[in-house]
Design a protein around this motif. Structure first.
Motif, PDB file in Angstrom:
ATOM      1  N   LEU A   1      38.790 -18.845   7.230  1.00  0.00           N
ATOM      2  CA  LEU A   1      37.480 -19.519   7.142  1.00  0.00           C
ATOM      3  C   LEU A   1      36.854 -19.671   8.519  1.00  0.00           C
ATOM      4  O   LEU A   1      35.638 -19.498   8.700  1.00  0.00           O
ATOM      5  N   HIS A   2      37.702 -19.989   9.488  1.00  0.00           N
ATOM      6  CA  HIS A   2      37.177 -20.133  10.855  1.00  0.00           C
ATOM      7  C   HIS A   2      36.622 -18.812  11.380  1.00  0.00           C
ATOM      8  O   HIS A   2      35.553 -18.788  12.004  1.00  0.00           O
ATOM      9  N   LYS A   3      37.294 -17.719  11.095  1.00  0.00           N
ATOM     10  CA  LYS A   3      36.792 -16.419  11.556  1.00  0.00           C
ATOM     11  C   LYS A   3      35.463 -16.077  10.888  1.00  0.00           C
ATOM     12  O   LYS A   3      34.563 -15.530  11.524  1.00  0.00           O
TER      13      LYS A   3
ATOM     14  N   CYS B   1      28.221 -17.240  13.238  1.00  0.00           N
ATOM     15  CA  CYS B   1      27.635 -17.732  14.496  1.00  0.00           C
ATOM     16  C   CYS B   1      27.327 -16.569  15.450  1.00  0.00           C
ATOM     17  O   CYS B   1      26.285 -16.573  16.126  1.00  0.00           O
ATOM     18  N   GLN B   2      28.231 -15.580  15.509  1.00  0.00           N
ATOM     19  CA  GLN B   2      27.955 -14.428  16.374  1.00  0.00           C
ATOM     20  C   GLN B   2      26.718 -13.662  15.908  1.00  0.00           C
ATOM     21  O   GLN B   2      25.931 -13.181  16.723  1.00  0.00           O
TER      22      GLN B   2
ATOM     23  N   LYS C   1      23.412 -13.020  18.105  1.00  0.00           N
ATOM     24  CA  LYS C   1      22.793 -11.711  18.334  1.00  0.00           C
ATOM     25  C   LYS C   1      21.301 -11.736  18.025  1.00  0.00           C
ATOM     26  O   LYS C   1      20.486 -11.171  18.760  1.00  0.00           O
ATOM     27  N   ASP C   2      20.952 -12.387  16.915  1.00  0.00           N
ATOM     28  CA  ASP C   2      19.519 -12.492  16.589  1.00  0.00           C
ATOM     29  C   ASP C   2      18.760 -13.229  17.689  1.00  0.00           C
ATOM     30  O   ASP C   2      17.661 -12.822  18.092  1.00  0.00           O
ATOM     31  N   LEU C   3      19.364 -14.301  18.160  1.00  0.00           N
ATOM     32  CA  LEU C   3      18.707 -15.064  19.235  1.00  0.00           C
ATOM     33  C   LEU C   3      18.602 -14.226  20.513  1.00  0.00           C
ATOM     34  O   LEU C   3      17.597 -14.303  21.236  1.00  0.00           O
TER      35      LEU C   3
END
Length: 1683
Positions: A1576-1578, A1584-1585, A1589-1591
């Protein structure tokens, strides 16, 4: 019947003498209301000044002689008004009241307009302020028509102006952001204006302490970075802008004044936009806060005031509250306190009590208050709001907007009606303009018209409504009906002359016909739609046939010509309306007989006469056209109709025309505000009136009265409604117009009587009384339609459902709804049949589609084959293709933009670089080394560098020659040897320590020999040259490193090639050994080969490539050829034979032989007991061969394994060696960076010194500029002092002569009366000295005027002189004659005494004037002393700056290169302070360190001995403690075993057989839980990654946009700097020549001083060398150790 020639001539003669005059004017003031006396107020309104009597409400009109009234002021004490006109070179008019006599006309220097006027309370003085371009404040003596003084304030837009009531020598002028108090200084007949600006507090009411930023000195001085200069010098400002320059962060916004008034102590009260009230001392200009804004709740108790505010009512106190958080807009001062009001609608009274103020509410009008004005006797208070002007009761009922239109109420000779834009309808008495009543419609109005056949007023609104107002009782008008025609605005309304129809023109070319009779409930008869927007309507009524012809003026934009559409309204329209309109209310073409004409010009207005003559006002050119349509034939396609006559209108702007009721007069108006009345037959102008102005937008509407005797005109923005009447020599035209109206009225009387009766009986109209909900049948039909499937609803059903709404429905929608209902009922059966057929057809198609799904694939039909609407399919397909083409074009344009951006970036960041940026990475370590991307140096840069190097050589040669001259050495060598020595001097000086150079660049490719010594960088040119040389050194260091980098990069490529060769062999070995090991294959990354980024690989494209039809056909052809080639390759007989015979190879290798297997004998399957001897022999040979083969295999495997290890070891060693090389390169890169930073630090220090030098020069230039400016001011002030002194001396001489003559009169008294006896002479002398008592000022204690009765100085002197002369007449009475004196002697005595008194009064008058002139002289002297003091201050500033500049040039910043540990200085700051530091030789420190080291070694040896002895003692103690602790542990274990309790865990451990497996099971469960949580953490991390990337993409887009903006900013900055340089070069040529000359003289003088100083320095050096030589005889020599 046509008029005869004589009658026509008489009529024209009468018309030529005719003119119009103003009957009355109505309008509402806008913050310019004042009392002209105790009972009358006045205010400007358009082109007029209106005077209103507060008692009788009577109005008096004063027209402006030329155009609109501009600035306005009133003086209630003198009963005069002043106003200016708005024209070129405006004039100020002074009129008296009530006579309205033009007393004076003041003509000043204003070119465009006056914005402010103000009367003084004392004396005949008037202040004016003009707008652009002069912005001049002027003071006039309006009684004598003399301009006393004037002063310009460029760029200042003043909002208010007022005199000090206690002194006309002071006046206040305020703007939106400043307040200035002006003092009027007088010297005899000269007057001067002196400004005193007031420093306002900040917006939060805190004081702003601003000091002059140009002449202020900072409290701290930075010894390291040089002197701290003002911001103006840093910004590079020199002239006047440097005096006012402040950084943006230092600017604190101040309060914004809105209104001000004077107090009884000459203080100034100021109201601000922030809601606070300030008090300003007019002498000291100190500002204090009287009241701070703070929010309060809404007031619940309001003070009740009497209908007339008297003195008693002013003393009432209201509820004590503070000002709300609002804007202060009005202020007035009273004896009881200060009255203030603003946007909160409350009048507050501020009363002083002891040492503080109390704020109380006085009046609440619930509307924003804009003005407070007291009457001259202070018994009345005028409160002006945005809508109502109050004087305790409502005085003037004002509208919130301007007048829109006006018309005469039938019969047109008693009442008139007007409407404002806000929808307020006013009824006026025609005789004197008295407002009878008012009615508000609460909607924005667009048109108004009065009905001829009844007392009905129709008003159109912006929402499409038409309101019908009952005006039978003008005192109580009421709305009796309202109809919503459309949602478009109603643009125009027009009744026909017979009052049958009301024609309403709306937007989008809609024209509605309504029945004008109340008896028909104002029925809408129908409508028609014209080709474009309706600009105007005109009607013609035929009394005989009762036929109405309507003409509509259109101006289509496509043809740019006017178009006329004429249609008829027959009487059958009201009798049988259903036959004239269709089911949707549209008028039938055969009924209205619509005709269309095209005119030759675009018109803005057109009117029509009964004979077919049409008059049009051209909108593009100022002329009036005349057309005749009576003889024109109407064609299907109308041709252009040309004008028969065209005359100039002599008007400007867009205008319109209007015909009188008898069609004899044609009126034209336009945006210039002038009314022209022409004869309709000849178009000759016989009357005109300038009733409005161009500044007010011109005239909006015009209406003739029915009898032709009056006209109503209202402006666009001036808010004035003007009623005009005829004033002519003959009254034939008036009689004719009246007779025409009487004949028309005789026809309409019956209709008026009957319709008015119906109108009276109608009820008031209310929204609730009108049923606007849909009927039950409509609801049922709607529900029925909604219950049916949506696929069966038709467009008509949907439009009907949408049309049914809860809100009010327009007449057009009602007709459409009704037509739909009738159509639905009529075709209900037909619709059912159609629906049934559609259902069956739908079922059939569905069955066919189902059957199609069951057939084989080859027999199936496409889905499109079942589409019955092929046209719709084609349309959708075409739309999709168009959308695809659009999207493709957008993508192509986006790609094109990206390609352009790519090319620009590549050109600037890649192609322009001579050395491309790249990196080298280690094979095994995490090191990465990057080279220095470098651009090729340009030709100019290289030329500059070469020039600097040549200059350096010349300077070195010059310095050497100077040294030789000073040291008196031998003559110079030959030119050749000298050149060689110069070259040697340029080469690096090996004896110069690196520490003094300040960098290690000489060790990394840089040549430091060409640099200037750091101690000799004094001039600007040397510093610039040093920067160029340092940049060249940095370039050389980078170039040297890049060479080493390139060598290592080529080495890595070679290593990778070697590794690849070895990997091929390793791969073969692994294949032979059947090992599945991964072979390490090194490659170059994108950072190492940056060219790879510029090439897009096919694998990087994630979407399918779009191919054009040509490309697709070519690809298919290539694929077909490839397939044929493969098929041909498969059918190769030679290859098949080779594969069958020798497995596809011609030569058998050793590796292949080893792979071969020896086939076992065929008898191997039999038991060995059955083998024969031969078989046994064969089997032994077979075993022998197998053994040999296995041994050979093992041997070969070992050889391969050894070779594999050798290859892997070689790869590891070579790559590790390369990594070591990269590490060394990395260390070199770090040191190169260090060297570059050292050189850049030098450059930054030099740049800062250059910048500081430029700032010092700017500061010096600014000081010189202001010094020159102050010198010029000193000349003017000195001249003013001399002039004033001469005037005072001349006036004092005149005064002394008058005093002497007065004394001579007194001494010559006895001589003159020597013939009189002595005892009578004494009596006469006493009477001669006797003077009447002085007049005492009468104090009016009961007055409410806070300023008292203070007449002007001239008037007071005149009154005192008159009183004195009257008293002298009493003294001259013969009754006061001494006894025994003759009457002739007495008369002679009285004459002499009167002469003496007049002489004394003249002496007193002259004495006052002399004192005033001496005070004026004293002020000029003070101004001169102040200027002198400023000049002294500037001189001191210049001297101080020159000292700082000299200190800066000598105090250089030098960079030393010291090793760590050489700086013996303790400092906790980031930049240590080296003021107390010294530089010493390294050998001294080394000797001290050796001594300290020897002593330390001795101490350490003794400490080691002590340590060893103590160590034995500690070991024994530790062993003893260890034994004791072991004993305690054993005893404790024994006790624990005895007292151990068996717990559940221990029982479980003892009882369970496999306790470890239980624990492992628990551990596995926990591990699974951890695994799920890790998964779940991955997932969360991936999300989040993705967001990151979008940001990052968005950030990159923003950075690109910022980069573009930065490029544009650089270009703009370059253009601005170029223009600034051009401007400075063009304007400052003389000043620059003067400065250059002075600078040259300074340089020459400085050069002489430098040469002298160098000579003295050489002599001192020689003496020091001699002293050193003598000292060296007795001391040993110490040589400097190199390090």
């Amino acid at each position: 019947m046509e008029p005869s020639g004589a009658d026509e001539a008489d009529r024209l003669l009468t018309a030529a003498a005719a003119r119009v005059e103003v009957r009355w004017v109505q309008g509402f003031p806008s913050r310019n209301v004042g009392f002209v006396n105790h009972e009358t107020i006045c205010y400007p309104c358009g082109n007029y000044i209106l005077f209103v009597d507060l008692e009788t409400k009577k109005k008096t009109v004063l027209p402006c002689p030329s155009g609109r009234v501009g600035a306005f002021a009133v003086n209630g004490a003198s009963g005069v008004v002043a106003f200016s006109d708005q024209k070129l070179n405006p004039v100020i008019y002074i009129y008296t009241f009530p006579g309205l006599i033009n007393w004076r006309e003041l003509k000043g220097q204003a070119q465009l307009d006056y914005t402010l006027l103000a009367f003084s309370y004392m004396g005949p003085y008037l202040a004016s302020y003009s707008s652009v371009p002069e912005f001049a404040l002027s003071v006039w003596n309006w009684q004598e028509n003399v301009l006393l003084c004037s002063k310009s304030q460029l760029g200042m837009t003043a909002t208010s102006l007022s005199f000090n009531p206690l002194s006309w020598h002071q006046l206040c002028m305020s703007s939106e952001s400043s307040i200035t108090i002006w003092n009027i200084e007088r010297s005899d007949e000269e007057h001067h204006l002196k400004p005193k600006p007031v420093q306002l507090p900040a917006e939060d009411a805190s004081q702003i302490f601003n000091q002059n930023p140009f002449f202020s000195h900072p409290d701290t001085q930075d010894a390291y970075y040089g002197p701290v200069l003002p911001n103006s010098a840093i910004a590079g400002l020199i002239r006047d802008e440097a005096l006012l320059f402040r950084p943006k962060d230092d600017i604190q916004p101040s309060v914004h004044p809105t209104v001000h008034c004077w107090s009884a102590t000459s203080d100034l009260y100021v109201g601000c936009e922030e809601g606070c009230i300030l008090v300003i001392n007019s002498e000291t200009l100190e500002t204090s806060l009287l009241h701070q804004k703070f929010p309060t709740e809404r007031r619940q108790t309001i003070v009740q005031i009497s209908p007339m505010i008297s003195e008693a009512s002013l003393k009432k106190e209201g509820q004590e509250e503070g000002l709300a958080q609002s804007v202060v807009l009005a202020m007035a001062f009273h004896k009881n306190g200060l009255y203030a009001a603003g946007s909160d609608g409350v009048v507050h009274m501020c009363q002083p009590k002891d040492s503080f103020y109390t704020m109380k509410n006085y009046l609440d009008v619930s509307e924003p208050i804009t003005s407070l004005v007291f009457s001259p006797d202070y018994s009345r208070l005028l409160v002006e709001t945005e809508k109502v002007r109050e004087e305790a009761v409502k005085l003037l009922d004002a509208s919130s907007s301007h007048f829109l239109s006006a018309d005469f109420l039938t019969p047109g000779n008693k009442y008139c009606v007007s409407v404002a834009i806000s929808g307020e309808v006013h009824f006026w008495l025609l005789e004197d303009g008295t407002c009878i009543s008012k009615l508000s419609l609460n909607k924005q109005a667009t048109a108004l018209v009065c009905c001829p056949s009844s007392h009905t007023v129709a008003v159109g609104t912006k929402t499409g409504h038409v309101h019908f107002i009952d005006a039978t009782k003008v005192n109580t008008p009421r709305v009796v009906h309202r109809v919503l025609l459309t949602h478009f605005p109603v643009l125009c309304l027009n009744y026909d002359e017979g009052g049958q129809y009301l024609i309403a023109g709306a937007a989008e070319g809609h024209i509605f016909i309504l029945d004008a009779r109340p008896s028909k409930l104002f029925q809408v008869l129908g409508y028609l739609v014209l080709s474009s927007e309706v600009l105007g309507l005109s009607t013609v009524y035929d009394k005989d046939t009762e036929l109405v012809e309507v003409m509509a003026l259109l101006c289509p934009a496509d043809i740019r010509r006017a178009r006329l559409e004429i249609f008829c309204l027959p009487s059958t329209l009201t009798i049988d309306n259903d036959e004239c309109v269709d089911e949707r209310g549209l008028l039938k073409e055969n009924i209205i007989q619509k005709q269309q004409y095209e005119l030759d010009y675009p018109l803005s207005s057109a009117v029509r006469q009964k004979d077919g003559t049409i008059y049009g006002y051209c909108s593009h050119a100022p002329f009036i056209c005349k057309y005749n349509l009576a003889s024109k034939k109407i064609l299907k396609d109308p041709t252009v109709v040309f004008s028969e006559e065209r005359i100039q209108s002599n008007q400007s702007g867009r205008g319109f025309l209007s015909l009188s009721p008898n069609n004899r007069w044609l009126a034209s108006v336009a945006e210039d505000g002038v009314l022209f009345i022409r004869d309709a037959a000849t178009l000759e102008t016989f009357a005109q009136a300038h009733c409005h102005s161009y500044q007010g937008g011109g005239i909006r509407s015009l209406a003739f009265s029915k009898d032709g005797q009056s006209m109503l005109i209202n402006g666009v923005e001036d808010g004035a409604l003007v009623c005009l009447k005829w004033k002519m020599a003959g009254d034939d035209d008036i009689k004719e117009a009246d007779e025409y109206w009487q004949s028309t009225l005789a026809v309409l009387n019956n209709s008026i009587y009957s319709e008015n009766n119906v109108l009276k009986s109608m009820r008031d109209w209310h929204v609730a009384s009108k049923s606007i909900l849909p009927s039950s049948s409509e609801k049922g039909h709607k529900e029925k339609l909604q219950r049916q499937p949506s696929v069966e609803l038709t467009d008509e059903d949907e439009s009907f459902i949408n049309s049914v709404s809860i809100g009010e429905m327009t007449w057009m929608k009602q007709k459409i709804q009704k037509a739909i209902e009738e159509e639905t009922k009529k075709f209900a059966d037909k619709k059912k049949e159609l629906k049934k057929g559609i259902k069956s057809l739908r079922k059939t198609i569905q069955e066919m589609m189902h059957e199609n799904e069951q057939v084989p694939e080859i027999e199936k039909l496409d889905q499109q084959e079942f589409n019955l609407d092929a046209e719709e399919q084609e349309r959708l397909q075409l739309e999709s293709e168009q959308e695809v083409a659009r999207v493709r074009k957008e993508i192509e344009m986006e790609n094109l933009a990206n390609c352009y951006l790519r090319d620009v970036l590549k050109q600037q960041c890649w192609d322009s670089m001579s050395v491309k940026g790249r990196a080298i990475k280690c094979f095994h370590a995490a090191y990465e080394v990057k080279n220095y991307p470098m651009k090729e140096r340009g030709k100019e840069e290289l030329e500059t560098l070469e020039k600097v190097l040549q200059l350096k050589k010349i300077e070195c040669a010059d310095l050497k020659i100077r040294k030789e001259i000073i040291e008196f050495q031998l003559p110079t060598v030959s030119s050749k040897e000298e050149g060689e020595k110069v070259e040697e001097d340029v080469v690096a000086d090996e004896t110069t320590p690196i520490a003094l150079i300040g960098s290690l660049s000489s060790q990394y490719g840089g040549d430091t020999a060409v640099l200037y010594p750091q101690m000799d960088l004094h001039t600007r040119e040397q510093k610039i040259n040093q920067i160029i040389l340092l940049q060249d050194i940095i370039y050389r260091v980078k170039t040297a490193f890049n060479k080493a980098f390139d060598i290592v990069a080529r080495q890595k490529e070679q290593e990778i090639a070697r590794v690849k060769e070895r990997n091929l062999r390793i791969q073969e070995i692994l294949t032979q050994l059947d090992l599945q090991e991964e072979v390490w294959e090194p490659t170059l990354t994108d950072d190492e080969i940056p060219e790879r980024v510029l090439t897009v690989q096919d694998s990087e494209i994630k979407v399918e490539k779009y191919l054009t039809p040509q490309q697709r056909a070519k690809a298919e052809m290539m694929a077909k050829l490839e397939m044929q080639r493969r098929l041909a390759a498969q059918d190769n007989a030679r290859q098949r034979a080779l594969n069958d015979m020798m497995d596809g190879v011609l030569e058998v290798k050793k590796e292949d032989i080893l792979k071969m297997e020896i086939p076992p004998p065929p008898f191997i399957s039999k038991p060995d007991t059955l083998w024969s001897e031969e078989e046994k022999k064969i089997f032994k040979e077979y075993e022998k061969k197998v053994k040999e083969l296995n041994e050979e295999r093992d041997k070969h495997r070992k050889i391969l394994e050894t070779e594999l290890k050798k290859l892997q070891t070689a790869i590891q060693e070579t790559t590790q060696s390369f990594d070591d090389t990269v590490c060394k390169l990395f260390e070199k890169k770090v040191k190169s960076e260090m060297v570059i930073c050292q050189e850049e630090l030098k450059i930054n220090s030099l740049l800062y010194s250059l910048l500081l030098d430029e700032e010092l020069s700017t500061r010096e230039a600014g000081l010189h500029y202001f010094l020159e400016k102050k010198r010029k001011e000193k000349l003017s002030t000195a001249e003013a002092v001399q002039i004033a002194r001469r005037q005072v001396d001349a006036y004092r001489e005149t005064y002394d002569n008058l005093v002497a003559e007065d004394k001579i009169l007194e001494r010559g008294f006895r001589k003159e009366f020597s013939d009189v006896p002595m005892h009578l002479i004494d009596q006469l002398f006493k009477l001669y000295k006797r003077r009447p008592r002085a007049q005492k000022m009468k104090m009016h204690l009961d007055t409410a005027n806070p300023y008292g009765d203070r007449p002007g100085s001239a008037k007071a002197y005149k009154d005192a002189l008159d009183h004195l002369m009257r008293a002298m007449n009493e003294l001259d009475n013969p009754e006061n004659m001494p006894e025994g004196l003759d009457l002739p002697v007495w008369e002679r005595f009285c004459s002499a005494r009167r002469t003496k008194v007049e002489s004394e009064q003249l002496v007193k008058r002259k004495a006052l004037t002399l004192a005033e002139m001496q005070a004026f002289l004293q002020r000029r002297i003070e101004d001169d002393e102040k200027i002198k003091k400023d000049i002294d201050n500037i001189f001191s500033e210049v001297n101080l700056l020159q000292e700082q500049k000299m200190r800066f040039q000598l105090d250089l910043t030098v960079q030393f290169l010291l090793k760590q540990g050489q700086v013996e200085l303790e400092s906790s700051e980031l930049i240590p302070d080296y003021t107390d530091a010294i530089l010493i030789n390294k050998s001294v420190i080394e000797e001290l360190n050796c001594t300290i080291r020897a002593q330390g070694e001795k101490k350490i040896a003794s400490m080691v001995e002590c340590k060893d002895f103590s160590k034995g003692i500690f070991q024994l103690e530790w062993e003893h403690k260890k034994m004791k602790m072991q004993m305690e542990d054993l005893n404790q274990k024994a006790r624990d075993i005895q007292t151990l309790r068996v717990s559940k865990d221990r029982q479980l451990f003892l009882n369970v057989l496999n306790y470890d497996s239980r624990v492992n099971h628990q551990v596995s469960v926990l591990e699974q839980t951890l695994g799920v949580m890790d998964k779940l953490h991955k997932e969360k991390v991936k999300k989040c990654q993705k967001i990151i990337k979008d940001l990052e993409k968005r950030i990159s887009l923003k950075e690109q946009a910022n980069y573009k903006l930065s490029l544009e900013l650089q270009e703009m900055l370059v253009s601005v700097s170029e223009r600034r340089h051009i401007f400075e070069a063009a304007d400052t040529q003389p000043a620059s020549e003067k400065i250059a000359k002075e600078h040259y003289q300074d340089i020459v003088q400085r050069r002489r001083l430098v040469d002298l100083a160098k000579g003295q320095a050489q002599e001192i050096a020689i003496l020091q060398a001699e002293v050193a030589r003598l000292r060296m005889k007795t001391f040993p020599a110490l040589y400097e150790v190199e390090y």
